[in-house]
Design an enzyme around this catalytic site. Sequence first.
Site, PDB file in Angstrom:
ATOM      1  N   ASN A 179      -8.176 -10.396  -0.750  1.00 38.55           N
ATOM      2  CA  ASN A 179      -7.438  -9.480  -0.149  1.00 38.55           C
ATOM      3  C   ASN A 179      -7.542  -9.954   1.432  1.00 38.55           C
ATOM      4  O   ASN A 179      -8.602 -10.304   1.893  1.00 38.55           O
ATOM      5  CB  ASN A 179      -7.668  -8.107  -0.228  1.00 38.55           C
ATOM      6  CG  ASN A 179      -7.142  -7.492  -1.453  1.00 38.55           C
ATOM      7  OD1 ASN A 179      -6.663  -8.156  -2.487  1.00 38.55           O
ATOM      8  ND2 ASN A 179      -7.045  -6.313  -1.556  1.00 38.55           N
ATOM      9  N   ILE A 180      -6.338  -9.971   2.069  1.00 34.84           N
ATOM     10  CA  ILE A 180      -6.253 -10.298   3.601  1.00 34.84           C
ATOM     11  C   ILE A 180      -5.213  -9.523   4.124  1.00 34.84           C
ATOM     12  O   ILE A 180      -4.199  -9.310   3.533  1.00 34.84           O
ATOM     13  CB  ILE A 180      -5.844 -11.905   3.651  1.00 34.84           C
ATOM     14  CG1 ILE A 180      -6.636 -12.816   2.722  1.00 34.84           C
ATOM     15  CG2 ILE A 180      -5.892 -12.102   5.179  1.00 34.84           C
ATOM     16  CD1 ILE A 180      -6.052 -14.149   2.935  1.00 34.84           C
ATOM     17  N   ASP A 222      -1.695  -1.844  -3.709  1.00 33.83           N
ATOM     18  CA  ASP A 222      -3.281  -1.508  -3.443  1.00 33.83           C
ATOM     19  C   ASP A 222      -3.917  -0.501  -3.735  1.00 33.83           C
ATOM     20  O   ASP A 222      -3.258   0.367  -4.177  1.00 33.83           O
ATOM     21  CB  ASP A 222      -3.234  -2.055  -1.742  1.00 33.83           C
ATOM     22  CG  ASP A 222      -4.630  -2.750  -1.360  1.00 33.83           C
ATOM     23  OD1 ASP A 222      -5.583  -2.868  -2.143  1.00 33.83           O
ATOM     24  OD2 ASP A 222      -4.825  -3.094  -0.159  1.00 33.83           O
ATOM     25  N   HIS A 223      -4.920  -0.257  -2.897  1.00 36.39           N
ATOM     26  CA  HIS A 223      -5.804   1.101  -3.326  1.00 36.39           C
ATOM     27  C   HIS A 223      -5.128   2.234  -3.700  1.00 36.39           C
ATOM     28  O   HIS A 223      -4.264   2.408  -2.967  1.00 36.39           O
ATOM     29  CB  HIS A 223      -6.705   1.412  -2.039  1.00 36.39           C
ATOM     30  CG  HIS A 223      -7.661   0.235  -1.847  1.00 36.39           C
ATOM     31  ND1 HIS A 223      -8.934   0.300  -2.435  1.00 36.39           N
ATOM     32  CD2 HIS A 223      -7.656  -0.840  -1.202  1.00 36.39           C
ATOM     33  CE1 HIS A 223      -9.651  -1.023  -1.665  1.00 36.39           C
ATOM     34  NE2 HIS A 223      -8.724  -1.412  -1.113  1.00 36.39           N
ATOM     35  N   THR A 243      -6.333  -7.478   7.799  1.00 36.72           N
ATOM     36  CA  THR A 243      -6.708  -7.433   9.202  1.00 36.72           C
ATOM     37  C   THR A 243      -6.186  -8.944  10.022  1.00 36.72           C
ATOM     38  O   THR A 243      -5.638  -8.899  10.784  1.00 36.72           O
ATOM     39  CB  THR A 243      -8.225  -7.003   9.357  1.00 36.72           C
ATOM     40  OG1 THR A 243      -8.263  -5.952   8.590  1.00 36.72           O
ATOM     41  CG2 THR A 243      -8.291  -6.982  10.759  1.00 36.72           C
ATOM     42  N   GLU A 298      -9.150   1.217   5.740  1.00 43.54           N
ATOM     43  CA  GLU A 298      -7.876   0.558   5.659  1.00 43.54           C
ATOM     44  C   GLU A 298      -6.700   1.328   5.265  1.00 43.54           C
ATOM     45  O   GLU A 298      -6.769   1.920   3.938  1.00 43.54           O
ATOM     46  CB  GLU A 298      -7.951  -0.662   4.636  1.00 43.54           C
ATOM     47  CG  GLU A 298      -6.525  -1.571   4.539  1.00 43.54           C
ATOM     48  CD  GLU A 298      -6.795  -2.737   3.530  1.00 43.54           C
ATOM     49  OE1 GLU A 298      -6.404  -3.912   3.814  1.00 43.54           O
ATOM     50  OE2 GLU A 298      -7.308  -2.421   2.246  1.00 43.54           O
ATOM     51  N   GLU A 303     -11.692  -0.683  -9.381  1.00 44.73           N
ATOM     52  CA  GLU A 303     -12.890  -0.887  -8.290  1.00 44.73           C
ATOM     53  C   GLU A 303     -14.027  -0.382  -8.511  1.00 44.73           C
ATOM     54  O   GLU A 303     -14.204   0.859  -9.181  1.00 44.73           O
ATOM     55  CB  GLU A 303     -12.519  -0.642  -6.882  1.00 44.73           C
ATOM     56  CG  GLU A 303     -13.392  -0.670  -5.802  1.00 44.73           C
ATOM     57  CD  GLU A 303     -12.823  -0.747  -4.444  1.00 44.73           C
ATOM     58  OE1 GLU A 303     -13.666  -0.531  -3.537  1.00 44.73           O
ATOM     59  OE2 GLU A 303     -11.728  -0.756  -4.291  1.00 44.73           O
ATOM     60  N   SER A 323       1.043  -1.049   0.038  1.00 44.16           N
ATOM     61  CA  SER A 323       0.044   0.057   0.077  1.00 44.16           C
ATOM     62  C   SER A 323       1.026   1.398   0.038  1.00 44.16           C
ATOM     63  O   SER A 323       2.142   1.287   0.148  1.00 44.16           O
ATOM     64  CB  SER A 323      -0.877  -0.180   1.165  1.00 44.16           C
ATOM     65  OG  SER A 323      -0.034   0.142   2.385  1.00 44.16           O
ATOM     66  N   HIS A 328     -13.964  -3.724   4.726  1.00 43.05           N
ATOM     67  CA  HIS A 328     -12.508  -3.680   5.448  1.00 43.05           C
ATOM     68  C   HIS A 328     -12.730  -3.954   6.823  1.00 43.05           C
ATOM     69  O   HIS A 328     -13.482  -3.520   7.411  1.00 43.05           O
ATOM     70  CB  HIS A 328     -11.460  -2.548   5.030  1.00 43.05           C
ATOM     71  CG  HIS A 328     -11.282  -2.637   3.568  1.00 43.05           C
ATOM     72  ND1 HIS A 328     -11.097  -1.446   2.873  1.00 43.05           N
ATOM     73  CD2 HIS A 328     -10.788  -3.507   2.806  1.00 43.05           C
ATOM     74  CE1 HIS A 328     -10.749  -1.668   1.709  1.00 43.05           C
ATOM     75  NE2 HIS A 328     -10.300  -2.755   1.469  1.00 43.05           N
ATOM     76  N   GLY A 329     -11.634  -4.865   7.568  1.00 44.00           N
ATOM     77  CA  GLY A 329     -11.542  -4.994   8.978  1.00 44.00           C
ATOM     78  C   GLY A 329     -12.696  -6.376   9.310  1.00 44.00           C
ATOM     79  O   GLY A 329     -13.009  -7.122   8.654  1.00 44.00           O
ATOM     80  N   HIS A 381     -12.263  -7.949  -2.196  1.00 36.64           N
ATOM     81  CA  HIS A 381     -11.506  -7.155  -1.241  1.00 36.64           C
ATOM     82  C   HIS A 381     -12.562  -7.374   0.378  1.00 36.64           C
ATOM     83  O   HIS A 381     -13.612  -7.571   0.256  1.00 36.64           O
ATOM     84  CB  HIS A 381     -11.783  -5.602  -1.550  1.00 36.64           C
ATOM     85  CG  HIS A 381     -10.687  -5.281  -2.548  1.00 36.64           C
ATOM     86  ND1 HIS A 381      -9.765  -4.042  -2.060  1.00 36.64           N
ATOM     87  CD2 HIS A 381     -10.248  -5.791  -3.730  1.00 36.64           C
ATOM     88  CE1 HIS A 381      -8.991  -3.912  -3.322  1.00 36.64           C
ATOM     89  NE2 HIS A 381      -9.079  -5.134  -4.079  1.00 36.64           N
ATOM     90  N   GLY A 382     -11.828  -6.881   1.210  1.00 36.32           N
ATOM     91  CA  GLY A 382     -12.258  -7.161   2.567  1.00 36.32           C
ATOM     92  C   GLY A 382     -12.768  -8.430   2.962  1.00 36.32           C
ATOM     93  O   GLY A 382     -13.554  -9.125   3.492  1.00 36.32           O
ATOM     94  N   GLY A 383     -11.712  -9.355   2.646  1.00 43.34           N
ATOM     95  CA  GLY A 383     -11.816 -10.829   2.872  1.00 43.34           C
ATOM     96  C   GLY A 383     -11.722 -11.221   4.293  1.00 43.34           C
ATOM     97  O   GLY A 383     -12.186 -12.403   4.613  1.00 43.34           O
ATOM     98  N   SER A 384     -11.088 -10.492   5.049  1.00 47.43           N
ATOM     99  CA  SER A 384     -10.882 -11.073   6.659  1.00 47.43           C
ATOM    100  C   SER A 384     -12.160 -10.883   7.309  1.00 47.43           C
ATOM    101  O   SER A 384     -12.981 -10.336   7.373  1.00 47.43           O
ATOM    102  CB  SER A 384     -10.114  -9.957   7.262  1.00 47.43           C
ATOM    103  OG  SER A 384      -8.544  -9.818   6.490  1.00 47.43           O
TER     104      SER A 384
END
Length: 461
Positions: free
Chosen positions: A388-389, A209-210, A391, A282, A274, A162, A327-328, A366-369
């Site tokens: 994406n992982i 990333d973003h 967190t 994030e 996106e 990032s 995210h998170g 995205h936001g896979g955690s």
Amino acid sequence: RRNREHLLLPSFPRPSDVWRRCGVFRRLGPRLSLYSHNSLEILVVTTPIPPHSLQFIITMKLALAALLTAQAVAFAPSGKFGVSRTAMQMSETATETEKAFAKLPASVKPGVVTGQALVDLLDNAKENKYAIPGVNVVGSNSINGCMEAAKKYGGPIMVTFSKGGGQFIAGKAADNTDDKASLAGCVAAAKHVREVAKYYGVPVVLHTDHCQKAWLPWFDGLIEANEQYFEETGEPLFSSHMLDLSEEPLEENIAICKKYLERMAKINLLLEFELGVTGGEEDGVDNTDVDASRLYTQPEEVWYSYQQLSEVPNAQFTCAASFGNVHGVYAPGNVDLQPKILDNSQKYIKEKLECEEDKPMKFVFHGGSGSSPDDIQEAIGYGVIKMNIDTDTQWAFWDGMRAYEAKYHDYLQGQIGNPEGEEKPNKKYYDPRMPLRAGEEAMADRLVKAAEDLNCVDVLN
């Protein structure tokens, strides 16, 4: 290629948009190009030499000999494209077509994969219904954790930087005016990965990333670094980059993406873009208060994007379409994932294209955690090739260090003196490598579990 028949033409038209979209066009040298579609290959030599002259015949024979010697040269890792090569150099690439992994295309080798090799890898993931873990890293320790995990679970890994992570890698005290430190940290870390990745024996995707609109100068610097590396080596430094312009109107989002993709395609870089908004926060991107309706992408938006970006010659892209992603990590019930949105989008594109391909778009998650295994499996079934992982791996790294401190607490209260004696030294316990290594191991273990959820175990051999 199939029938060993070759067509020689005094002139050859530029490929139409249809050919560029459906076939493959590769420049193999200053006067040599290859047009490919299914079993058809046309080798084109552009030369001012009169046809049927002795020099022309020699030129053609060298070109055809190179193609016959290395039948799959056009589909070797695309880092070989875009650089001038002699016929001898082309024939030497024949050994590159030998498969390094029994279950992957021959173009995919241990180490960083780019260009056609990357496309082949992602196509293999989509076809075989697995997704690659895409992990945010902030230094060599988290990089080590990623590649150690990939070696354990027997699959590819995506190492992701990032803008903030790049700055941390460069050092928080470094001058970050105009994102200089963020850029330098990402470039330095990418070169580090390139030096060590092949020794883990797995394919590694280098990604950033973003990048929102305000951060485009950082993105410009990344592209320039890739162009310089491509000029020196024939392949980009990174495998892919992400533009996150989801806060902008759709037309502006895709217009900017298309502009950058035109530049990226020339050096075999893949673009991730996106649509919609990934909720939560994030690494400097805060969407915690976004309207809930923006968390869900519509099929028409995906089709518009696909249509526009496909107009770019040699374009390769993936889509981070939002389907309730956040995210998170949140308590169960607080996140409403709807992977069916991806299925609807695939069907919509297929209908518009009138094609046989059931999943024409490559999606990323995205936001896979914290996502449930059922949601992950459903998303993969609809064409997700990367998740994406961040967190979960952050926590795992910290938890490994915390457990180390708890285990050796009495040995970490001073340089000398522990339960074994008042004069016993403690250096081997407070050596920074010890807790950091514990963090690496815990992170790797967590990623092995993630790979299991993503069907990414034992996909190499």
